[in-house]
Design an enzyme around this catalytic site. Structure first.
Site, PDB file in Angstrom:
ATOM      1  N   ARG A  90     -50.187  26.112  27.541  1.00 55.73           N
ATOM      2  CA  ARG A  90     -51.249  25.774  26.534  1.00 55.73           C
ATOM      3  C   ARG A  90     -50.142  25.092  25.506  1.00 55.73           C
ATOM      4  O   ARG A  90     -50.478  24.349  24.757  1.00 55.73           O
ATOM      5  CB  ARG A  90     -51.876  26.946  26.020  1.00 55.73           C
ATOM      6  CG  ARG A  90     -53.336  27.262  26.919  1.00 55.73           C
ATOM      7  CD  ARG A  90     -53.072  27.317  28.348  1.00 55.73           C
ATOM      8  NE  ARG A  90     -54.322  27.563  29.193  1.00 55.73           N
ATOM      9  CZ  ARG A  90     -54.727  28.836  29.290  1.00 55.73           C
ATOM     10  NH1 ARG A  90     -53.880  29.840  29.204  1.00 55.73           N
ATOM     11  NH2 ARG A  90     -56.103  28.850  29.828  1.00 55.73           N
TER      12      ARG A  90
ATOM     13  N   ASP B 155     -50.900  25.182  33.987  1.00 55.65           N
ATOM     14  CA  ASP B 155     -52.447  25.466  33.690  1.00 55.65           C
ATOM     15  C   ASP B 155     -52.831  24.148  33.335  1.00 55.65           C
ATOM     16  O   ASP B 155     -52.295  22.876  33.630  1.00 55.65           O
ATOM     17  CB  ASP B 155     -52.509  26.417  32.395  1.00 55.65           C
ATOM     18  CG  ASP B 155     -53.928  27.248  32.564  1.00 55.65           C
ATOM     19  OD1 ASP B 155     -54.845  26.728  32.467  1.00 55.65           O
ATOM     20  OD2 ASP B 155     -53.741  28.348  32.522  1.00 55.65           O
TER      21      ASP B 155
ATOM     22  N   HIS C 255     -57.773  26.334  37.030  1.00 59.67           N
ATOM     23  CA  HIS C 255     -56.476  26.196  35.913  1.00 59.67           C
ATOM     24  C   HIS C 255     -55.567  25.115  36.274  1.00 59.67           C
ATOM     25  O   HIS C 255     -54.443  25.194  35.843  1.00 59.67           O
ATOM     26  CB  HIS C 255     -56.052  27.386  35.775  1.00 59.67           C
ATOM     27  CG  HIS C 255     -56.869  28.328  34.707  1.00 59.67           C
ATOM     28  ND1 HIS C 255     -56.619  28.505  33.324  1.00 59.67           N
ATOM     29  CD2 HIS C 255     -57.501  29.333  35.108  1.00 59.67           C
ATOM     30  CE1 HIS C 255     -57.596  29.318  32.827  1.00 59.67           C
ATOM     31  NE2 HIS C 255     -58.046  29.844  34.048  1.00 59.67           N
TER      32      HIS C 255
ATOM     33  N   ASP D  17     -57.245  33.040  39.046  1.00 57.98           N
ATOM     34  CA  ASP D  17     -58.331  33.214  38.010  1.00 57.98           C
ATOM     35  C   ASP D  17     -59.324  32.318  37.547  1.00 57.98           C
ATOM     36  O   ASP D  17     -58.951  31.124  37.665  1.00 57.98           O
ATOM     37  CB  ASP D  17     -57.712  33.767  36.626  1.00 57.98           C
ATOM     38  CG  ASP D  17     -56.970  32.959  35.985  1.00 57.98           C
ATOM     39  OD1 ASP D  17     -56.008  32.131  36.824  1.00 57.98           O
ATOM     40  OD2 ASP D  17     -56.810  32.693  35.005  1.00 57.98           O
ATOM     41  N   GLU D  18     -60.384  32.702  37.141  1.00 56.73           N
ATOM     42  CA  GLU D  18     -61.368  31.699  36.562  1.00 56.73           C
ATOM     43  C   GLU D  18     -61.523  30.449  37.361  1.00 56.73           C
ATOM     44  O   GLU D  18     -61.450  29.156  36.773  1.00 56.73           O
ATOM     45  CB  GLU D  18     -61.083  31.548  35.029  1.00 56.73           C
ATOM     46  CG  GLU D  18     -61.042  32.780  34.206  1.00 56.73           C
ATOM     47  CD  GLU D  18     -60.524  32.649  32.763  1.00 56.73           C
ATOM     48  OE1 GLU D  18     -61.084  33.169  31.969  1.00 56.73           O
ATOM     49  OE2 GLU D  18     -59.642  32.062  32.582  1.00 56.73           O
TER      50      GLU D  18
ATOM     51  N   TRP E  87     -57.031  42.256  35.179  1.00 54.36           N
ATOM     52  CA  TRP E  87     -57.185  41.798  33.513  1.00 54.36           C
ATOM     53  C   TRP E  87     -58.762  41.753  33.005  1.00 54.36           C
ATOM     54  O   TRP E  87     -58.758  41.904  31.849  1.00 54.36           O
ATOM     55  CB  TRP E  87     -56.761  40.177  33.580  1.00 54.36           C
ATOM     56  CG  TRP E  87     -57.467  39.356  34.210  1.00 54.36           C
ATOM     57  CD1 TRP E  87     -57.619  38.859  35.565  1.00 54.36           C
ATOM     58  CD2 TRP E  87     -58.440  38.514  33.450  1.00 54.36           C
ATOM     59  NE1 TRP E  87     -58.683  38.070  35.543  1.00 54.36           N
ATOM     60  CE2 TRP E  87     -59.061  37.507  34.404  1.00 54.36           C
ATOM     61  CE3 TRP E  87     -58.826  38.339  32.094  1.00 54.36           C
ATOM     62  CZ2 TRP E  87     -59.978  36.698  33.973  1.00 54.36           C
ATOM     63  CZ3 TRP E  87     -59.701  37.522  31.701  1.00 54.36           C
ATOM     64  CH2 TRP E  87     -60.410  36.434  32.637  1.00 54.36           C
TER      65      TRP E  87
ATOM     66  N   TYR F  77     -53.959  42.143  25.736  1.00 52.45           N
ATOM     67  CA  TYR F  77     -53.897  40.763  25.627  1.00 52.45           C
ATOM     68  C   TYR F  77     -53.383  40.268  24.264  1.00 52.45           C
ATOM     69  O   TYR F  77     -54.100  40.516  23.244  1.00 52.45           O
ATOM     70  CB  TYR F  77     -55.133  39.974  25.863  1.00 52.45           C
ATOM     71  CG  TYR F  77     -55.508  39.565  27.021  1.00 52.45           C
ATOM     72  CD1 TYR F  77     -55.059  40.203  28.350  1.00 52.45           C
ATOM     73  CD2 TYR F  77     -56.106  38.430  27.538  1.00 52.45           C
ATOM     74  CE1 TYR F  77     -55.211  39.895  29.428  1.00 52.45           C
ATOM     75  CE2 TYR F  77     -56.501  37.986  28.871  1.00 52.45           C
ATOM     76  CZ  TYR F  77     -55.890  38.761  29.888  1.00 52.45           C
ATOM     77  OH  TYR F  77     -56.051  38.258  31.148  1.00 52.45           O
TER      78      TYR F  77
ATOM     79  N   ASP G 137     -52.884  37.820  22.707  1.00 53.94           N
ATOM     80  CA  ASP G 137     -53.276  36.651  21.761  1.00 53.94           C
ATOM     81  C   ASP G 137     -54.555  37.051  21.259  1.00 53.94           C
ATOM     82  O   ASP G 137     -55.413  36.420  20.353  1.00 53.94           O
ATOM     83  CB  ASP G 137     -53.720  35.607  22.723  1.00 53.94           C
ATOM     84  CG  ASP G 137     -54.818  35.969  23.871  1.00 53.94           C
ATOM     85  OD1 ASP G 137     -54.676  36.972  24.424  1.00 53.94           O
ATOM     86  OD2 ASP G 137     -55.731  35.157  24.335  1.00 53.94           O
TER      87      ASP G 137
ATOM     88  N   TRP H  65     -51.163  34.711  25.896  1.00 51.09           N
ATOM     89  CA  TRP H  65     -51.851  33.646  26.100  1.00 51.09           C
ATOM     90  C   TRP H  65     -51.762  32.626  24.838  1.00 51.09           C
ATOM     91  O   TRP H  65     -51.645  32.986  23.912  1.00 51.09           O
ATOM     92  CB  TRP H  65     -53.216  33.548  26.605  1.00 51.09           C
ATOM     93  CG  TRP H  65     -53.429  34.440  27.819  1.00 51.09           C
ATOM     94  CD1 TRP H  65     -53.961  35.555  27.707  1.00 51.09           C
ATOM     95  CD2 TRP H  65     -53.235  34.093  29.340  1.00 51.09           C
ATOM     96  NE1 TRP H  65     -53.800  36.095  29.338  1.00 51.09           N
ATOM     97  CE2 TRP H  65     -53.546  35.129  29.868  1.00 51.09           C
ATOM     98  CE3 TRP H  65     -52.748  32.609  29.692  1.00 51.09           C
ATOM     99  CZ2 TRP H  65     -53.349  34.978  31.277  1.00 51.09           C
ATOM    100  CZ3 TRP H  65     -52.852  32.765  31.169  1.00 51.09           C
ATOM    101  CH2 TRP H  65     -53.073  33.966  31.718  1.00 51.09           C
TER     102      TRP H  65
ATOM    103  N   GLU I 217     -53.133  29.566  23.708  1.00 56.59           N
ATOM    104  CA  GLU I 217     -54.061  28.445  23.311  1.00 56.59           C
ATOM    105  C   GLU I 217     -53.958  28.507  21.751  1.00 56.59           C
ATOM    106  O   GLU I 217     -53.917  27.378  21.181  1.00 56.59           O
ATOM    107  CB  GLU I 217     -55.479  29.008  23.861  1.00 56.59           C
ATOM    108  CG  GLU I 217     -55.861  28.762  25.131  1.00 56.59           C
ATOM    109  CD  GLU I 217     -55.706  29.857  25.966  1.00 56.59           C
ATOM    110  OE1 GLU I 217     -54.935  30.931  25.752  1.00 56.59           O
ATOM    111  OE2 GLU I 217     -56.359  30.047  26.849  1.00 56.59           O
TER     112      GLU I 217
HETATM  113  C1  ACM Z   1     -56.845  35.347  32.347  1.00 55.68           C
HETATM  114  O1  ACM Z   1     -57.078  35.693  31.461  1.00 55.68           O
HETATM  115  N1  ACM Z   1     -57.706  34.030  32.828  1.00 55.68           N
HETATM  116  C2  ACM Z   1     -56.113  35.927  33.791  1.00 55.68           C
END
Ligand code: ACM
Length: 641
Positions: A180, A209, A283, A359-360, A426, A451, A453, A497, A499
């Site tokens: 990021r 990512d 991602h 993920d996602e 997570w 987390y 962040d 993270w 971002e």
């Molecule tokens: C995640 O926070 N997408 C692993």
């Protein structure tokens, strides 16, 4: 208050001089403030004094131990100006011993440390244990030892102690997202070194990512010639302007394979294994901007994302992507590509695990594609989750073919977990519990509490993130939830993270002090942990971090603000603090609060017509928190329904 406590403990220690002062869970005795708290600590009267003539002895023909001694010499030199010498065997002040017969209590990472006047003994079964003994010894020295420039007029005393210590978990991780925002090789090293100071031993490196591919893959050069670069933006990540036509992608960077090798060695020298993450099949916008033929949409206009919005989140973890950032799981070319990537990754990273993300992953583009539909029918794959499970199992086989084990985020449980896969939990702790019952190894890194962040204090003055994790919550969180089979829990991890983290000072602000809470939770036996004891030690470590020029957050000093409506429909503001003993002063008339204004003692009824609620915390007559100013409409928005 801190000083009083030190004095009281000193007096108690002096009174029990003959008996010596034994402590277990309180490790903030006279001049001692250790994080993570050791398994057992016994303080004796007296101290070891480090001088310019202090000598070190290491066992003969143990170059690794000699290297650890050199690490200690290098850490001591900048602040003290002393150049200690080390030699093999013989009499010396500081002695490193590798136990000839392993001490069963210590395991692979434990150590014993004894200090007294003229003598320091560090012993362990392994070099890693000696390294952790060195970290504890450094924390026994005055906080000025962290200074990078010489500090005069300090007596370099370490309290006399006997410590026996070993970790609660074998996996004590921190994840750093360099996609990021990109961070330099030198900064990554600095981050790793600070991890080691708190006995963390797994560096999870989120290398790819949507916003940048950061690792050189020699057989796929576009991944870094294209994928490592995006258009520059400085706004709020997630709301930035998309790339404009013809705009040059000048922001970013990547690590060459030589850089990676250097960092892996740097981490290894600090007993930290590096877990690389290549996040697929979702991602992956940076990879697909480089090789668009690998998605079902083959979108040749795709660009590395500069933090502009390309998805809609509906709550409950449901989302839709408006740009395709997902590899095509039905295309053999994708597996050939991933084979090349994982061949080079496996060669660069000696750690037994490779993380493949998982993920996602948005399945909408797959589900709408005719070719994918035909593939699913042919293979009797019923839905997107099963299709992702098919992909993950193929990746698992690729990773295993490189003689590595695969780890993924807890989505890899959906549609059936690949054999041998390890799970990083997570989305809370659910995935961890489930994976443990399926007898798969688990690392606990649940959002939001682990987390890094998440914002950690008063929301109006912290970065714009969706949820919070205050130091106290992080420290007191039970990482082994009811129902988990602990046999399969490797350990735990905090995830940074980036971002909303564009700079090095902000990396530190978000990491510290919460990583200290994690370090203690992952190392110290649960029964020895105490928030009341931890907090003053954190404040002692603030001084160490100051000396090391690390930009930790002081958010613990800001108040916790809860807003309700009372029976009369008026706003009622309830204040509390994470740190005991703070005074809160407030105003409702646009003036700036200080100790001459009302002190908070009970919930405040906010008067009609007021514009602002302003408040600030004090300790012992001195301001300690930020000045916070909330507009009436902000207060209205915070009303707890
Ligand atoms: C995640 O926070 N997408 C692993």
């Amino acid at each position: 208050m801190m000083l009083n406590r030190k004095i009281v403990i000193a007096i108690l220690c002096a009174m029990s001089f003959a008996l010596s002062c034994t402590q277990h869970n309180n490790v903030r005795a006279q001049n001692i403030s250790l994080i993570p708290a050791p398994v057992s600590l016994k303080q004796e009267p007296g101290h070891f004094l480090l001088t310019n003539t202090t000598t070190i002895s290491v066992p003969a023909k143990q170059p690794e131990v000699a290297r650890i001694a050199q690490y200690l010499i290098d850490k001591i030199k900048p602040a003290t100006g002393y150049t200690l010498t080390s030699s093999e065997g013989g009499k010396a002040h500081i002695t490193f011993t590798l136990n000839a017969k392993p001490d069963a209590r210590l395991g692979k990472e434990g150590y014993t440390l004894h200090t007294e006047a003229g003598k320091v003994d560090i012993a362990a079964n392994t070099p890693a244990g000696l390294f952790y003994g060195v970290q504890t010894f450094l924390q026994l020295l005055p906080e000025e030892i962290e200074s990078t420039t010489p500090v005069r007029d300090v007596e370099w005393k370490a309290a006399a102690v006997t410590i026996l210590d070993y970790p609660r978990f074998g996996w004590r991780g921190q994840m750093f997202d360099v996609s990021r925002h990109f961070f330099t090789k030198e900064y990554v090293k600095k981050y790793i070194d600070r991890m080691a100071r708190y006995k963390m031993n797994r560096f999870h490196w989120h290398l790819t990512d949507d916003n940048g591919w950061r690792v050189e893959i020699k057989s796929l050069p576009r991944l870094t010639s294209v994928g490592a670069w995006r258009v520059p933006r400085v706004g709020t990540f997630g709301s930035n302007e998309p790339p404009k036509a013809g705009e040059a992608a000048t922001d970013g960077g990547f690590y060459t394979q030589a850089d990676i090798k250097e960092i892996v060695q740097y981490a290894k020298d600090r007993y930290i294994e590096v877990l690389p993450e290549i996040d697929v099949p979702g991602h992956s916008m940076a990879a697909l901007a480089s090789y668009p033929e690998l998605s079902v949409t083959n979108d040749t206009t795709l660009k590395v994302n500069p933090g502009s919005s390309f998805s809609t989140w509906f709550g409950n973890g449901k989302f839709e992507m408006h740009l395709d950032n997902t590899f095509d799981p039905t295309d053999e070319k994708v597996y050939q590509f991933l084979d090349k990537v994982f061949t080079e990754i496996a060669a660069m990273f000696p750690f037994e695990y490779i993380h493949m993300g998982g993920d996602e992953c948005y399945k909408g583009f797959w589900e709408r594609d005719k070719g994918v539909q035909a593939f699913m029918k042919k293979k009797n794959i019923k839905n997107g989750e099963e299709l992702q499970a098919y992909f993950v199992k193929r990746v698992d086989r690729i990773i295993q073919s490189k003689k590595k084990k695969m780890m993924g985020w807890d989505e890899i449980l959906e549609g059936g977990i690949a054999p041998g896969a390890a799970v990083m939990s997570w989305r809370g702790t659910k995935g961890g519990i489930e994976a443990s019952h399926l007898k798969h190894p688990v690392v606990m890194s649940p959002a939001p509490v682990y987390y890094l962040d998440m914002y950690q204090g008063e929301r109006s003055i912290e970065p714009p993130v969706y949820s919070s994790a205050r130091l106290r919550e992080v420290y007191t969180f039970n990482l082994l939830p009811a129902g988990i089979d602990t046999t399969y829990v490797l350990g735990a991890q905090g995830n940074l993270w980036t971002e909303q983290i564009p700079t090095e000072p902000q990396v530190e602000y978000m990491t510290y002090p919460r990583a200290l809470a994690m370090a203690e939770s992952f190392w110290t036996p649960e029964k020895h942990k105490s928030w009341e004891d931890f907090l003053p030690r954190v404040e002692d470590h603030f001084k160490r971090l100051d000396a090391a020029h690390i930009n930790y957050a002081r958010s613990i000093y800001d108040p916790i603000i809860a807003v309700k409506k009372n029976a009369a429909g008026k706003l009622l503001i309830e204040l509390s603090t994470e740190v005991p003993g703070l005074d809160i002063y407030y105003t409702v008339d646009n003036t700036i609060p200080n100790q001459y204004y009302p002190r908070y003692t009970a919930p405040v009824e906010y008067p009609d017509g007021a514009d602002n609620f302003r408040l600030i915390t004090y300790r012992k007559g001195e301001p300690i928190g930020h000045l916070i100013s909330l507009k009436t409409e902000d207060l209205e928005k915070r009303v707890k329904k």
